[in-house]
Design a protein around this motif. Structure first.
Motif, short mmCIF file in Angstrom:
data_model
loop_
_atom_site.label_atom_id
_atom_site.label_comp_id
_atom_site.label_asym_id
_atom_site.label_seq_id
_atom_site.Cartn_x
_atom_site.Cartn_y
_atom_site.Cartn_z
N PRO A 20 30.75 25.22 39.93
CA PRO A 20 30.82 23.33 41.02
C PRO A 20 30.87 23.48 39.19
O PRO A 20 30.03 23.95 38.79
N PRO A 21 31.92 21.93 39.13
CA PRO A 21 31.17 21.64 37.60
C PRO A 21 29.95 20.86 37.45
O PRO A 21 29.24 21.50 38.37
N PRO A 22 30.48 20.86 36.10
CA PRO A 22 28.62 20.51 35.38
C PRO A 22 28.09 19.24 35.55
O PRO A 22 29.11 18.09 35.98
N LEU A 23 26.97 19.03 36.24
CA LEU A 23 26.53 17.65 36.49
C LEU A 23 26.90 16.40 35.19
O LEU A 23 26.47 16.61 34.18
N SER A 24 27.24 15.49 35.23
CA SER A 24 27.47 14.49 34.07
C SER A 24 25.92 13.55 34.34
O SER A 24 25.37 13.05 35.41
N THR A 25 25.32 14.48 33.30
CA THR A 25 24.08 13.23 32.77
C THR A 25 24.05 11.57 32.83
O THR A 25 23.39 11.37 33.38
N GLN A 26 24.93 11.43 32.69
CA GLN A 26 24.71 9.98 31.81
C GLN A 26 25.43 9.74 32.74
O GLN A 26 25.23 8.05 33.48
N ALA A 27 26.38 9.82 34.05
CA ALA A 27 26.23 9.06 35.53
C ALA A 27 25.15 9.25 35.88
O ALA A 27 25.00 8.66 37.33
N THR A 28 24.90 10.04 36.21
CA THR A 28 23.70 10.48 36.94
C THR A 28 22.33 9.49 36.58
O THR A 28 22.15 9.13 36.99
N LEU A 29 22.09 9.18 34.95
CA LEU A 29 21.22 8.47 35.22
C LEU A 29 21.20 7.08 34.94
O LEU A 29 20.52 6.03 35.05
N GLY A 30 23.11 6.41 35.13
CA GLY A 30 23.63 5.32 35.68
C GLY A 30 23.24 5.33 36.91
O GLY A 30 22.69 3.51 37.00
N ALA A 31 23.31 5.89 37.58
CA ALA A 31 22.74 5.53 38.83
C ALA A 31 21.63 5.21 39.41
O ALA A 31 21.56 4.61 40.22
N TYR A 69 16.29 6.72 45.46
CA TYR A 69 17.02 6.40 44.20
C TYR A 69 16.29 7.68 43.53
O TYR A 69 15.73 7.97 43.48
N GLN A 70 16.81 8.37 42.36
CA GLN A 70 16.92 9.68 42.20
C GLN A 70 17.55 10.00 40.73
O GLN A 70 18.56 9.06 40.77
N ALA A 71 15.95 10.72 40.32
CA ALA A 71 16.75 10.77 38.41
C ALA A 71 17.14 11.38 38.34
O ALA A 71 16.41 13.38 38.76
N GLY A 72 18.40 12.13 38.25
CA GLY A 72 19.02 13.51 39.06
C GLY A 72 19.70 14.54 37.63
O GLY A 72 19.31 16.08 38.07
N SER A 73 18.92 14.04 36.62
CA SER A 73 19.36 15.11 35.31
C SER A 73 18.19 16.37 36.23
O SER A 73 16.88 15.63 35.64
N GLY A 74 18.00 17.26 35.72
CA GLY A 74 16.96 18.11 35.69
C GLY A 74 15.66 18.19 33.98
O GLY A 74 16.94 17.51 33.04
N PRO A 75 15.39 18.79 34.25
CA PRO A 75 14.21 18.68 32.50
C PRO A 75 15.24 18.97 31.64
O PRO A 75 15.36 20.79 32.00
N LEU A 76 15.56 19.21 30.34
CA LEU A 76 15.77 19.51 29.05
C LEU A 76 14.56 20.97 28.63
O LEU A 76 13.50 20.49 28.87
N ALA A 77 15.02 22.02 28.33
CA ALA A 77 14.62 23.05 28.50
C ALA A 77 14.57 23.87 26.73
O ALA A 77 16.03 24.13 26.47
N ARG A 197 25.18 -5.21 36.79
CA ARG A 197 25.21 -4.23 38.13
C ARG A 197 25.34 -2.32 37.94
O ARG A 197 24.93 -2.30 38.38
N SER A 198 24.90 -2.13 36.28
CA SER A 198 24.18 -0.79 36.12
C SER A 198 22.65 -1.56 36.34
O SER A 198 22.61 0.17 36.51
N PHE A 199 22.01 -2.04 36.12
CA PHE A 199 20.64 -2.29 36.40
C PHE A 199 20.28 -0.94 37.63
O PHE A 199 20.62 -1.54 38.80
N TRP A 200 19.69 0.07 37.26
CA TRP A 200 19.06 0.50 38.76
C TRP A 200 19.89 1.05 39.57
O TRP A 200 19.57 1.26 40.15
N GLY A 201 21.26 1.41 39.00
CA GLY A 201 22.00 1.66 40.49
C GLY A 201 22.68 0.18 41.41
O GLY A 201 23.07 0.41 42.39
#
Length: 279
Positions: A20-31, A69-77, A197-201
């Motif tokens: 699968p394609p990699p997750l888009s961190t910015q899109a997920t955080l924006g949602a 409502y979910q913060a979608g990017s996994g933790p950086l490591a 409209r981007s505020f908290w999705g």
């Protein structure tokens, strides 16, 4: 088919599978902004029907209406055992990487606290601001809260956001005022209404309010998302973004405010207010 043929067949099947394609961190955080913060400050609004799920170190909140409502990017490591190099969390004041996105000490934490004090200073006369018990642990506070959060790394520069929430009351009725600030260099929209409209999705009817020479996006009527009632959004010329929001409802245990603290024009002016222009 013997055991060796079975293994070979499985290897062939896995090799032919397209990853699968990699997750888009910015899109997920924006949602979805700050699931952890929302769980502390707004989770009570959802009542006993809310469900909190642990997902990759963050939380997903499912409302009775089925919205999640979910913060979608996994933790950086740090680099893992396979040798893959992953970005570490920002370094804290102790010289070690943070445990997660939230700063719990240092200059970023101080910025979040400063923002909280500025929010308290703008609450209009006629409203009281109840406080949490003095010995309440930070993660259990819901009446006055602040948080500094690492958002992303853009061209090698750490991007942070700062969010503060203050409960406001009139008699037994209580609501909330929230301010969120994003560092310059963020990847949020530039158009005033797209930014709002981007505020908290969240979505809603937006119009542009003029404050001096500034153009501020204001959502005065949200869509199906009832976490907040109105909010404004402004991008300063240097790129710093400010959101100012208000809600008539604090939690399920208290009646909602009959009147929001700020008019639409006042809400727009607060987004431009230099007190929230953190640098």
């Amino acid at each position: 088919m013997n055991e060796e043929e079975l293994r070979e067949g499985l290897r062939s099947e896995m090799a032919s599978t397209i990853p699968p394609p990699p997750l888009s961190t910015q899109a997920t955080l924006g949602a979805a902004r700050r699931a952890h913060f929302r769980r502390r400050t707004l989770g009570a609004v959802l009542g006993s029907a809310a469900v909190v799920l642990a997902v990759t170190g963050f939380a997903a909140v499912a409302t009775p209406g089925g919205l999640v409502y979910q913060a979608g990017s996994g933790p950086l490591a740090t680099p893992d055992s396979s040798g893959d190099s992953k970005q570490p969390w920002p370094t804290g004041p102790d010289g070690r990487p943070q445990e997660d996105r939230t700063a719990r000490a240092g200059s970023k934490y101080d910025q979040g606290l400063r923002l909280l004090n500025e929010v308290v200073s703008v609450v209009p006369a006629g409203y009281t601001m109840p406080e949490d018990p003095p010995n309440q642990p930070a993660e259990q506070r819901t009446l006055r809260t602040h948080q500094a959060q690492f958002e992303d790394r853009v061209n090698g520069v750490d991007m942070w956001s700062y969010l503060s929430s203050v409960a406001v009351a009139q008699g037994e009725s209580a609501g909330r005022v929230i301010v969120e600030v994003h560092d310059a260099g963020n990847q949020l929209p530039t158009d005033p209404c797209a930014l709002a409209r981007s505020f908290w999705g969240m979505e809603g009817d937006c119009k542009v309010e003029t404050v001096g020479a500034a153009q501020v996006g204001v959502v005065a009527r949200p869509g199906n998302d009832d976490r907040l009632d109105q909010w404004s959004a402004y991008r300063h010329p240097d790129g710093v973004v400010v959101f100012v929001a208000q809600g008539a409802k604090l939690d399920v245990n208290r009646p909602a405010l009959k009147q929001l603290p700020f008019s639409v024009q006042q809400l727009a002016a607060l987004a431009v207010d230099k007190r929230f222009h953190l640098k």
